[in-house]
Design a protein around this motif. Structure first.
Motif, mmCIF file in Angstrom:
data_model
loop_
_atom_site.group_PDB
_atom_site.id
_atom_site.type_symbol
_atom_site.label_atom_id
_atom_site.label_comp_id
_atom_site.label_asym_id
_atom_site.label_seq_id
_atom_site.Cartn_x
_atom_site.Cartn_y
_atom_site.Cartn_z
ATOM 1 N N GLY A 319 0.812 -1.210 0.000
ATOM 2 C CA GLY A 319 0.000 0.000 0.000
ATOM 3 C C GLY A 319 0.844 1.258 0.000
ATOM 4 N N SER A 320 2.070 1.172 -0.533
ATOM 5 C CA SER A 320 2.930 2.355 -0.577
ATOM 6 C C SER A 320 2.361 3.374 -1.533
ATOM 7 N N GLN A 321 2.115 4.573 -1.016
ATOM 8 C CA GLN A 321 1.579 5.624 -1.870
ATOM 9 C C GLN A 321 2.190 6.949 -1.490
ATOM 10 N N PRO A 322 2.395 7.808 -2.468
ATOM 11 C CA PRO A 322 2.866 9.148 -2.146
ATOM 12 C C PRO A 322 1.716 9.998 -1.622
ATOM 13 N N ASP A 323 2.023 11.238 -1.214
ATOM 14 C CA ASP A 323 0.960 12.177 -0.870
ATOM 15 C C ASP A 323 0.080 12.389 -2.105
ATOM 16 N N TRP A 324 -1.135 12.880 -1.883
ATOM 17 C CA TRP A 324 -2.134 12.841 -2.958
ATOM 18 C C TRP A 324 -1.688 13.534 -4.237
ATOM 19 N N TYR A 325 -0.931 14.634 -4.096
ATOM 20 C CA TYR A 325 -0.615 15.417 -5.281
ATOM 21 C C TYR A 325 0.412 14.749 -6.173
ATOM 22 N N MET A 326 1.058 13.681 -5.686
ATOM 23 C CA MET A 326 1.995 12.943 -6.525
ATOM 24 C C MET A 326 1.344 11.675 -7.088
ATOM 25 N N LEU A 327 0.089 11.421 -6.680
ATOM 26 C CA LEU A 327 -0.562 10.185 -7.116
ATOM 27 C C LEU A 327 -0.619 10.074 -8.636
ATOM 28 N N TRP A 328 -0.876 11.204 -9.307
ATOM 29 C CA TRP A 328 -1.046 11.101 -10.766
ATOM 30 C C TRP A 328 0.241 10.682 -11.441
ATOM 31 N N ALA A 329 1.395 11.208 -10.945
ATOM 32 C CA ALA A 329 2.672 10.820 -11.534
ATOM 33 C C ALA A 329 2.955 9.351 -11.222
ATOM 34 N N ASP A 330 2.648 8.939 -9.996
ATOM 35 C CA ASP A 330 2.825 7.540 -9.617
ATOM 36 C C ASP A 330 1.894 6.654 -10.446
ATOM 37 N N GLY A 331 0.668 7.165 -10.672
ATOM 38 C CA GLY A 331 -0.291 6.418 -11.482
ATOM 39 C C GLY A 331 0.224 6.213 -12.897
ATOM 40 N N ALA A 332 0.838 7.238 -13.458
ATOM 41 C CA ALA A 332 1.390 7.107 -14.810
ATOM 42 C C ALA A 332 2.434 5.998 -14.834
ATOM 43 N N LEU A 333 3.243 5.912 -13.772
ATOM 44 C CA LEU A 333 4.266 4.860 -13.711
ATOM 45 C C LEU A 333 3.636 3.478 -13.625
ATOM 46 N N ARG A 334 2.482 3.412 -12.956
ATOM 47 C CA ARG A 334 1.824 2.110 -12.834
ATOM 48 C C ARG A 334 1.202 1.686 -14.160
ATOM 49 N N LEU A 335 0.802 2.664 -14.970
ATOM 50 C CA LEU A 335 0.106 2.339 -16.215
ATOM 51 C C LEU A 335 1.047 2.090 -17.382
ATOM 52 N N LEU A 336 2.202 2.764 -17.399
ATOM 53 C CA LEU A 336 3.103 2.634 -18.547
ATOM 54 C C LEU A 336 3.551 1.178 -18.678
ATOM 55 N N PRO A 337 3.355 0.580 -19.829
ATOM 56 C CA PRO A 337 3.688 -0.847 -19.972
ATOM 57 C C PRO A 337 5.185 -1.075 -20.098
ATOM 58 N N GLY A 338 5.611 -2.289 -19.706
ATOM 59 C CA GLY A 338 7.033 -2.628 -19.698
ATOM 60 C C GLY A 338 7.670 -2.622 -21.076
ATOM 61 N N TRP A 339 6.879 -2.840 -22.120
ATOM 62 C CA TRP A 339 7.518 -2.921 -23.458
ATOM 63 C C TRP A 339 8.087 -1.587 -23.914
ATOM 64 N N LEU A 340 7.875 -0.526 -23.118
ATOM 65 C CA LEU A 340 8.488 0.755 -23.470
ATOM 66 C C LEU A 340 9.960 0.819 -23.075
ATOM 67 N N GLU A 341 10.482 -0.284 -22.533
ATOM 68 C CA GLU A 341 11.930 -0.314 -22.275
ATOM 69 C C GLU A 341 12.610 -1.016 -23.450
ATOM 70 N N PHE A 342 13.633 -0.363 -23.989
ATOM 71 C CA PHE A 342 14.304 -0.906 -25.166
ATOM 72 C C PHE A 342 15.783 -1.122 -24.872
ATOM 73 N N SER A 343 16.327 -2.223 -25.404
ATOM 74 C CA SER A 343 17.763 -2.469 -25.271
ATOM 75 C C SER A 343 18.337 -2.683 -26.657
ATOM 76 N N ALA A 344 19.444 -1.998 -26.933
ATOM 77 C CA ALA A 344 20.129 -2.217 -28.204
ATOM 78 C C ALA A 344 21.576 -1.810 -28.049
ATOM 79 N N PHE A 345 22.457 -2.529 -28.705
ATOM 80 C CA PHE A 345 23.899 -2.229 -28.723
ATOM 81 C C PHE A 345 24.455 -2.058 -27.303
ATOM 82 N N GLY A 346 23.932 -2.809 -26.377
ATOM 83 C CA GLY A 346 24.469 -2.729 -25.027
ATOM 84 C C GLY A 346 23.980 -1.543 -24.214
#
Lengths: 578, 378
Positions: A319-346
């Motif tokens: 149940g770790s949560q920031p204060d309310w005004y940071m919830l939206w930024a934290d929410g964005a982190l929860r929603l962004l899917p993992g496939w947005l991480e890319f690896s290439a050439f090391g």
């Protein structure tokens, strides 16, 4: 001491001294003397007289910014108190204060001193809770104030600069809040800092260097607490106070905007002078906000740091949560899917983190700061505006604002997706997938619905002006027909509904010059005209005296609800109501 | 636009005039509505009542302040009171807050009530003026600035202009270099190494172990015998030597780390689980997980590959690991592959074995950096 005839008595006048008229009372004489002493040296009377006579318009929504201002002052006051006992150090110590469950536990000096403030310093808990509550109130109030300014169009020329300052204040307040609640170094705040270090690592190319610079080496290190402390109590407050001062000076210089109404024009301010009315109202309101925060801090506990224990990188913190005004930024982190991480050439590019943690806040605030200029470009409106808009009279702007709120709320709710899943007995996966779609879809729905609601409200206003109030009196005519008597509006009420400007989209000028050569700006002009058409689509014009006249003369046949062209008037006549 | 009825006469030779029927194109602002007096303006009794109400509120403030002072001296911080609807609270905090709250609210409410009932409520009109300065003032400004430039000979002396520009452009560099250069050390490869690689050398690097380190429990710091790990059990694990182990023979292990304790723990924390070997999936990941484990015992980094929170929630029935911060979910039966949430990479696995006494040891350090992604992690 000489005793010549030229001697003056101690209270006597020299040549050039003006005799002073007798003060009305002994107290006034004393006060006048002190004030006169200052004025003799600095001459503030002229400027102060001007300020004391200054007129401010009255409306409840103008108090939102006031609440923000007072909350900030309360934060500064209580914050100074806290600095007397808080030890901004990550140095190790063993707790020996009066909170029994943590006695003998190793922890940082910062956490130990925060516990000390909460348990061993009389009134310390009250001040700490007031500081936290005032900080929350500050951000609530400034957000509400920003919404008020946006929806009423108070950001328009000449106030664009102040809007930008407001955006900066709002963004820095978020950072200031985060820095503040990270200081006690309890398990929750440490976990927040751990995540913040991860955010920094996600910065393309420089991530690990950035994190090592900020934390002076590996996380957590001993530098972050004192560094955050100086940012929280020195750097950001100085910037906040500076920007706030500019903000308020600009309000005084430009004079406050006012809502439209009888007697209120773009060239005047109707309201009450500072002395005595606003001195009492605004001064009193400071005490009300202060007292309210003291009262909540007495009865509602906030951020019970002793429950979490000292920071440790390993324990579970469900149940770790920031204060309310940071919830939206934290929410964005929860929603962004993992496939947005890319690896290439090391090398690794972690957009699943960077977009939400590093990009979101600057991009959103940048868009907000740019909005006044974008709107002016689309509407072609370069005039000064001191009369506020009723939100319904600017359907597109209002719809954009509500769409932004919808976007924000989806992210903020996503920041509580685990709590929602538990409370609603739903799958966290389903909730998250729903929010991912809603981030994009809900703002569109909100935009469309708000626009239609605004247009409907405008039409309802037209209807009211044209046909008056339903009096509830039913009258039977000689032929046996029934109708309800409508009472026409008095001119003051009517003005509130018709006293706004009709709007027209920008027309596209010929895309070629006199010689038939395409103008270099033709493409831009085309886009501009197109956006302008969209912005003003279905626009509803205020009722004109001619329309009202027509409605009165021919009340039953002519039901012009919609303004604008004759065709619309015709169409209106067949679908109106009686 | 004219709001007056047209009274101009139309000459016959003027052609067609569009009539407005004598009706203006727009409504005119009717001006301020007539002022309505308040009760206190018209009746002295009402004014007197308002005066008493204001005085009452100010008196409430005085009482609140007295309450604060009494409470401050009467109750120490340990005193507790039960309050209906709230529960057991600190008496001192409650009374101090209520006292201060009333002390402030009384003043505020009194002042506002005073303003609303007794102070003038007739609106005042102040004229606005355009924000723009007059053309003359703007012209003068340009003249002054240009004159300054002329008189200082700035425009005529390009050498001064160029060097001044350069100096102003560069003067902030020392401050910037000092700050950026001295804030923290370079990360080198330290983010990719943990205490499973070796003993910390105090500068972020590690000295390789001579014998592979044992896995010890957190916080007891006891070595773990493989035969004691039952199926379904979970251990929070650290490398030996991080926490003090009072029973160890080696002096360094007995004392644990003196410095950088949290930093090492933040990278080296591991979760150890024992699964029934047939619970592992028949995938390359599942097979690798078993190979790197020992009889169904597997060890994974506890630091989330998203932003570094501890992945601490283990669902025994599904063998899922959940991160409490952003809900990334890892499947232990398939080499901790991400099955949900914002993380991309699986949790790194720690290859384990048993030593001759049957205790679990780390056969090899982690093969990749633990925790959140960064550019050069590979």
């Amino acid at each position: 001491m000489s005793t010549t005839a030229n001697d003056r008595p101690a209270m006597g006048l020299r040549t050039g001294d003006a005799p002073v008229s007798a003060p009305p009372s002994a107290g006034a004489k004393k006060l006048g003397g002190a004030v006169g002493w200052v004025d003799d040296r600095l001459g503030p009377a002229k400027g102060v007289n001007y300020l004391m006579k200054k007129v401010f318009p009255d409306h409840w929504s103008f108090m939102l910014g006031e609440i923000a201002m007072y909350s900030m002052i309360i934060c500064l006051l209580t914050g100074v108190f806290l600095t007397f006992w808080f030890v901004p150090s990550a140095g190790h110590t063993v707790y020996d204060g009066s909170y029994v469950p943590l006695q003998g536990v190793g922890m940082s000096e910062a956490y130990a001193s925060a516990l000390n403030i909460s348990f061993d310093i009389k009134g310390g808990l009250l001040i700490r809770q007031m500081h936290h509550w005032a900080a929350l109130m500050f951000i609530v109030a400034l957000s509400a104030h920003m919404l008020r300014v946006f929806f009423t169009g108070a950001f328009r020329k000449p106030r664009e600069l102040n809007w930008i300052i407001g955006c900066l204040l709002s963004m820095l307040a978020l950072v200031e809040g985060f820095a503040g609640y990270s200081l006690p170094d309890d398990l929750l705040s440490g976990t927040g800092l751990r995540a913040a270090e991860g955010f920094m690592q996600s910065a393309p190319v420089i991530g690990s260097y950035l994190a090592y610079a900020v934390f002076d080496g590996p996380f957590p290190g001993e530098a972050i607490i004192p560094r955050l402390y100086s940012v929280h109590v020195l750097l950001l407050p100085a910037i906040l106070v500076g920007l706030f001062t500019a903000h308020i000076v600009m309000v005084a210089v430009q004079k406050h905007t006012q809502y439209p109404g009888p007697g209120r024009t773009n060239n005047n301010v109707v309201g009450f002078p500072v002395m005595p009315v606003y001195a009492a109202k605004a001064g009193g309101f400071f005490f009300i906000v202060f007292g309210f925060i003291a009262l909540i801090s007495a009865i509602v506990q906030i951020n019970a740091i002793w429950v979490y224990g000292p920071y440790d990188p390993s324990p579970v913190t469900a149940g770790s949560q920031p204060d309310w005004y940071m919830l939206w930024a934290d929410g964005a982190l929860r929603l962004l899917p993992g496939w947005l991480e890319f690896s290439a050439f090391g090398y690794t590019l972690s957009l699943n983190v960077a977009i939400g943690a590093l990009g979101l806040i600057p991009v959103v605030y940048g868009a907000m700061a740019a909005y006044p200029f974008l709107e002016a470009w689309v509407t072609g409106d370069k005039r000064e505006h001191h009369l506020l808009d009723r939100p319904r009279n600017q359907p597109t702007r209002t719809a954009i604002g509500v769409a932004a709120i919808a976007f924000y709320l989806v992210l903020a709710l996503a920041g509580s997706n685990d709590i929602l899943a538990i409370k609603l007995h739903m799958s966290i996966n389903d909730i998250t997938y729903f929010f991912r779609a809603a981030t994009f879809l809900l703002p569109i729905v909100a935009f469309w619905a708000t626009r239609r609601i605004c247009l409907s409200l405008q039409r309802a206003d037209r209807n009211l002006v044209l046909h008056g109030r339903e009096s509830g009196r039913i009258v039977q005519t000689a032929e046996g027909r029934f109708f309800e008597v409508h009472e026409p509006l008095d001119e003051y009420t009517r003005w509130k509904l018709v006293g706004f400007e009709g709007q027209e989209p920008l027309q596209l000028t010929a895309g070629t010059d006199a010689h038939g050569v395409a103008s270099p700006a033709a493409g831009k002009d085309k886009l501009r005209a197109r956006l302008s058409r969209l912005y003003f689509q279905d626009t509803v014009q205020p009722v004109t005296p001619a329309e009202l006249e027509a409605a009165h003369h021919d009340g039953h046949a002519h039901e012009a609800i919609e303004g604008g062209s004759a065709a619309e008037l015709e169409a209106g006549s067949s679908s109106g109501h009686h | 636009m004219s709001t007056e009825h047209s009274t101009d006469t139309v000459r016959l030779d003027e052609g067609h005039h569009v009539g407005d029927g004598g009706i203006p194109a727009q409504f005119a602002n009717p001006g301020l509505p007539p002022h309505v007096h308040r009760m206190a303006d018209e009746s002295e009794a009402a004014a007197k009542r308002a005066e008493r109400q204001v005085a009452g509120l100010f008196t409430l403030s005085i009482l609140g302040t007295v309450l604060f002072l009494i409470a401050y001296f009467a109750f120490d911080t340990a005193h507790r009171t039960w309050v209906p609807g709230i529960g057991t609270v600190s008496t001192s905090n409650l009374l101090l807050g209520v006292g201060m709250g009333l002390g402030l609210l009384g003043i505020g409410l009194g002042a506002v009530h005073w303003a609303k009932t007794l102070m003038p409520d007739e609106e005042v009109v102040e004229e606005r003026h355009a924000m723009r300065s007059s053309d003359a003032a703007r012209g003068e400004f340009v003249e002054i600035m240009r004159g300054g430039g002329e008189k200082s000979q700035l425009f005529r002396r390009p050498l001064i202009k160029a060097t001044l520009g350069g100096a102003l452009g560069l003067f902030s560099l020392p401050l910037l270099v000092q700050l950026v250069g001295s804030l923290g050390p370079l990360p080198k490869n330290h983010l990719s190494l943990t205490m499973w690689n070796g003993t910390p050398d105090g500068e972020g690097g590690y000295t390789a172990y001579t014998a592979r380190p044992r896995l010890v429990t957190d916080p007891e710091s006891l070595p773990i015998k493989a035969s004691d790990v039952t199926i379904g059990s979970v251990y929070h694990v650290l490398p030996e030597g991080l926490l003090p182990s009072p029973e160890a023979e080696d002096e360094h292990l007995r004392e644990g780390l003196h410095h950088g304790f949290l930093e090492e723990k933040g990278k080296a924390a591991v979760l150890l689980m024992r699964l029934d070997p047939k619970d592992f999936q028949d995938t390359p990941g599942g097979k690798k997980a078993q190979e790197w484990g020992y009889q169904g015992i597997v060890a994974y980094s506890k630091i989330c590959t998203h932003v570094g929170c501890p992945v601490g929630l283990y669902e025994r029935t599904t063998h899922h690991l959940l991160c409490p911060c952003h809900q990334s979910t890892f499947d232990v039966t398939d080499d901790c592959r991400v099955i949900f949430g914002p993380a991309k990479r699986p949790l790194p696995q720690l290859k384990i074995a048993v030593d001759d006494e049957g205790y679990l040891i780390a056969a090899e350090p982690f093969h990749e950096a633990v925790g959140p992604s960064f550019w050069e992690r590979g």
